[in-house]
Design a protein around this motif. Structure first.
Motif, PDB file in Angstrom:
ATOM      1  N   LEU A  23       0.833  -1.202   0.000  1.00 20.60           N
ATOM      2  CA  LEU A  23       0.000   0.000   0.000  1.00 20.60           C
ATOM      3  C   LEU A  23       0.873   1.259   0.000  1.00 20.60           C
ATOM      4  N   TYR A  24       1.944   1.232   0.768  1.00 27.39           N
ATOM      5  CA  TYR A  24       2.863   2.378   0.819  1.00 27.39           C
ATOM      6  C   TYR A  24       3.442   2.660  -0.562  1.00 27.39           C
ATOM      7  N   VAL A  25       3.924   1.614  -1.234  1.00 35.08           N
ATOM      8  CA  VAL A  25       4.524   1.783  -2.568  1.00 35.08           C
ATOM      9  C   VAL A  25       3.484   2.311  -3.547  1.00 35.08           C
ATOM     10  N   GLN A  26       2.298   1.702  -3.539  1.00 40.04           N
ATOM     11  CA  GLN A  26       1.272   2.112  -4.504  1.00 40.04           C
ATOM     12  C   GLN A  26       0.784   3.531  -4.231  1.00 40.04           C
ATOM     13  N   ASP A  27       0.577   3.874  -2.958  1.00 39.27           N
ATOM     14  CA  ASP A  27       0.078   5.215  -2.613  1.00 39.27           C
ATOM     15  C   ASP A  27       1.026   6.294  -3.105  1.00 39.27           C
ATOM     16  N   ILE A  28       2.282   6.151  -2.732  1.00 33.81           N
ATOM     17  CA  ILE A  28       3.240   7.224  -3.024  1.00 33.81           C
ATOM     18  C   ILE A  28       3.521   7.330  -4.524  1.00 33.81           C
ATOM     19  N   PHE A  57       3.028  -0.981 -14.217  1.00 33.81           N
ATOM     20  CA  PHE A  57       4.494  -0.979 -14.214  1.00 33.81           C
ATOM     21  C   PHE A  57       5.037  -1.084 -12.783  1.00 33.81           C
ATOM     22  N   ILE A  58       4.449  -0.292 -11.882  1.00 34.10           N
ATOM     23  CA  ILE A  58       4.896  -0.307 -10.485  1.00 34.10           C
ATOM     24  C   ILE A  58       4.625  -1.673  -9.847  1.00 34.10           C
ATOM     25  N   ASN A  59       3.445  -2.227 -10.142  1.00 34.97           N
ATOM     26  CA  ASN A  59       3.116  -3.533  -9.564  1.00 34.97           C
ATOM     27  C   ASN A  59       4.058  -4.624 -10.060  1.00 34.97           C
ATOM     28  N   LEU A  60       4.389  -4.553 -11.353  1.00 33.92           N
ATOM     29  CA  LEU A  60       5.319  -5.552 -11.900  1.00 33.92           C
ATOM     30  C   LEU A  60       6.705  -5.385 -11.280  1.00 33.92           C
ATOM     31  N   LEU A  61       7.129  -4.133 -11.108  1.00 30.73           N
ATOM     32  CA  LEU A  61       8.415  -3.879 -10.443  1.00 30.73           C
ATOM     33  C   LEU A  61       8.391  -4.429  -9.019  1.00 30.73           C
ATOM     34  N   TYR A  62       7.260  -4.222  -8.343  1.00 30.45           N
ATOM     35  CA  TYR A  62       7.109  -4.696  -6.964  1.00 30.45           C
ATOM     36  C   TYR A  62       7.238  -6.220  -6.908  1.00 30.45           C
ATOM     37  N   ASN A  77      -3.579 -14.297  -2.258  1.00 29.91           N
ATOM     38  CA  ASN A  77      -4.078 -14.290  -3.630  1.00 29.91           C
ATOM     39  C   ASN A  77      -3.399 -13.126  -4.358  1.00 29.91           C
ATOM     40  N   PRO A  78      -2.194 -13.346  -4.895  1.00 31.54           N
ATOM     41  CA  PRO A  78      -1.360 -12.229  -5.378  1.00 31.54           C
ATOM     42  C   PRO A  78      -2.027 -11.337  -6.423  1.00 31.54           C
ATOM     43  N   LEU A  79      -2.669 -11.947  -7.409  1.00 30.11           N
ATOM     44  CA  LEU A  79      -3.253 -11.143  -8.492  1.00 30.11           C
ATOM     45  C   LEU A  79      -4.297 -10.180  -7.946  1.00 30.11           C
ATOM     46  N   GLN A  80      -5.135 -10.691  -7.072  1.00 23.38           N
ATOM     47  CA  GLN A  80      -6.199  -9.846  -6.517  1.00 23.38           C
ATOM     48  C   GLN A  80      -5.626  -8.806  -5.552  1.00 23.38           C
ATOM     49  N   GLU A  81      -4.732  -9.229  -4.680  1.00 22.53           N
ATOM     50  CA  GLU A  81      -4.230  -8.315  -3.643  1.00 22.53           C
ATOM     51  C   GLU A  81      -3.333  -7.225  -4.224  1.00 22.53           C
ATOM     52  N   ILE A  82      -2.536  -7.562  -5.227  1.00 17.41           N
ATOM     53  CA  ILE A  82      -1.597  -6.574  -5.762  1.00 17.41           C
ATOM     54  C   ILE A  82      -2.268  -5.677  -6.797  1.00 17.41           C
ATOM     55  N   PHE A  83      -3.065  -6.261  -7.690  1.00 16.78           N
ATOM     56  CA  PHE A  83      -3.599  -5.476  -8.808  1.00 16.78           C
ATOM     57  C   PHE A  83      -5.005  -4.921  -8.565  1.00 16.78           C
ATOM     58  N   MET A  84      -5.811  -5.589  -7.777  1.00 13.01           N
ATOM     59  CA  MET A  84      -7.224  -5.201  -7.731  1.00 13.01           C
ATOM     60  C   MET A  84      -7.674  -4.552  -6.427  1.00 13.01           C
ATOM     61  N   ASP A  85      -7.207  -5.068  -5.297  1.00  9.72           N
ATOM     62  CA  ASP A  85      -7.743  -4.605  -4.011  1.00  9.72           C
ATOM     63  C   ASP A  85      -7.615  -3.099  -3.808  1.00  9.72           C
ATOM     64  N   ASN A  86      -6.476  -2.531  -4.197  1.00  6.59           N
ATOM     65  CA  ASN A  86      -6.241  -1.104  -3.950  1.00  6.59           C
ATOM     66  C   ASN A  86      -6.513  -0.247  -5.191  1.00  6.59           C
TER      67      ASN A  86
ATOM     68  N   SER B  66      13.977   5.502  -6.113  1.00  5.63           N
ATOM     69  CA  SER B  66      14.253   5.858  -4.710  1.00  5.63           C
ATOM     70  C   SER B  66      13.282   5.160  -3.759  1.00  5.63           C
ATOM     71  N   ILE B  67      12.023   5.027  -4.182  1.00  2.00           N
ATOM     72  CA  ILE B  67      11.041   4.357  -3.320  1.00  2.00           C
ATOM     73  C   ILE B  67      11.391   2.875  -3.162  1.00  2.00           C
ATOM     74  N   PHE B  68      11.793   2.250  -4.265  1.00  2.00           N
ATOM     75  CA  PHE B  68      12.149   0.824  -4.156  1.00  2.00           C
ATOM     76  C   PHE B  68      13.452   0.633  -3.386  1.00  2.00           C
ATOM     77  N   LEU B  69      14.352   1.625  -3.479  1.00  2.00           N
ATOM     78  CA  LEU B  69      15.608   1.507  -2.726  1.00  2.00           C
ATOM     79  C   LEU B  69      15.401   1.735  -1.231  1.00  2.00           C
ATOM     80  N   SER B  70      14.266   2.354  -0.883  1.00  2.00           N
ATOM     81  CA  SER B  70      14.029   2.646   0.536  1.00  2.00           C
ATOM     82  C   SER B  70      13.738   1.385   1.344  1.00  2.00           C
TER      83      SER B  70
END
Lengths: 106, 139
Positions: A23-28, A57-62, A77-86, B66-70
């Motif tokens: 959630l932190y990664v996706q929010d920011i 792109f961010i989700n795939l990087l994650y 449930n990775p697909l749902q939790e990463i791509f859909m829930d938020n 930077s976010i991923f490096l954090s």
């Protein structure tokens, strides 16, 4: 309860910790992408396209960097939790920062 | 958050603000110099310059990095830490399988059910008193 059923027991604490990190990664990132699209003065479908591309792109990087291509280890449930829930939460945050920076710059 | 991550985040934010300011200046100039009645072909000539677009995309890339490096690899400090050792499993996220999740508790020496097993009703008071008495004798 058989041994196989015991092996399926999940740690609810760790599930919550992993969700918070995602959630932190996706929010920011979606807020920053929204600012970027406002500065670029994107309109209508272009802005939403930027959101979809950026979000995926961010989700795939994650999945690649933090999950090391093994999201099953960290999410029930990775697909749902990463791509859909938020998805809706991030879309509203994106639109907010997009319109904010669009109005300031334009 | 590591220092590199903080530096990159700062650079990315400054770059994004700079791109925003450049875009703002460009649009102010556009408003003062163009006629509203101009045809759409003429208006297309006044698109945002490529360098500002590039600046935005690069700043977003830097901020994402930077976010991923954090994120640092998870580290644990054992409760009875005599050698100042730090335990790490080399992972950024916690494994959700209970069998793996309890590995960390075992390595650290933590009792996840301690809030029950150490209740006064659950503790053998006689044994504890004997233990304390022996300890006091050694002092």
């Amino acid at each position: 309860m058989s041994e196989d059923m015991f092996s399926q027991v999940k740690s609810s604490t760790n599930i919550q910790i992993n969700k918070q990190r995602l959630l932190y990664v996706q929010d920011i990132t979606t807020l920053l992408f929204g600012l970027g699209s406002g500065i670029l003065q994107l309109e209508s479908l272009q802005g939403f396209a930027m959101f979809f591309i950026g979000f995926c792109f961010i989700n795939l990087l994650y999945i690649g960097i933090l999950c090391k291509f093994q999201p099953v280890k960290y999410y029930v449930n990775p697909l749902q939790e990463i791509f859909m829930d938020n998805f809706v939460r991030e879309l509203t945050g994106y639109v907010m920062s997009w319109t904010f920076s669009y109005a300031i710059v334009g | 958050m590591s220092i590199l991550s903080k530096v990159l985040f700062g650079v990315g934010i400054i770059q994004l603000l700079h791109a925003g300011f450049s875009s703002y200046e460009f649009h102010q100039l556009l408003k003062s110099s163009t006629n509203i009645n101009e045809s759409s072909n003429e208006q297309k000539l006044y698109q945002l310059p490529n360098d500002i677009k590039l600046e935005v995309f690069i700043s977003l890339a830097i901020l994402t990095v930077s976010i991923f490096l954090s994120f640092n690899k998870l580290k644990y400090y054992p409760i009875n830490n005599k050698n100042d050792e730090i335990i790490t499993e080399g992972e950024y996220l916690s494994n959700i399988q209970m069998s793996k999740a309890s590995n960390v508790d075992n390595l650290v020496g933590s009792d996840p059910t301690g809030y029950i097993t150490y209740l006064p009703n659950m503790v053998d008071i006689q044994a504890k008193r004997k233990e304390v008495a022996e300890y006091l004798k050694t002092i």
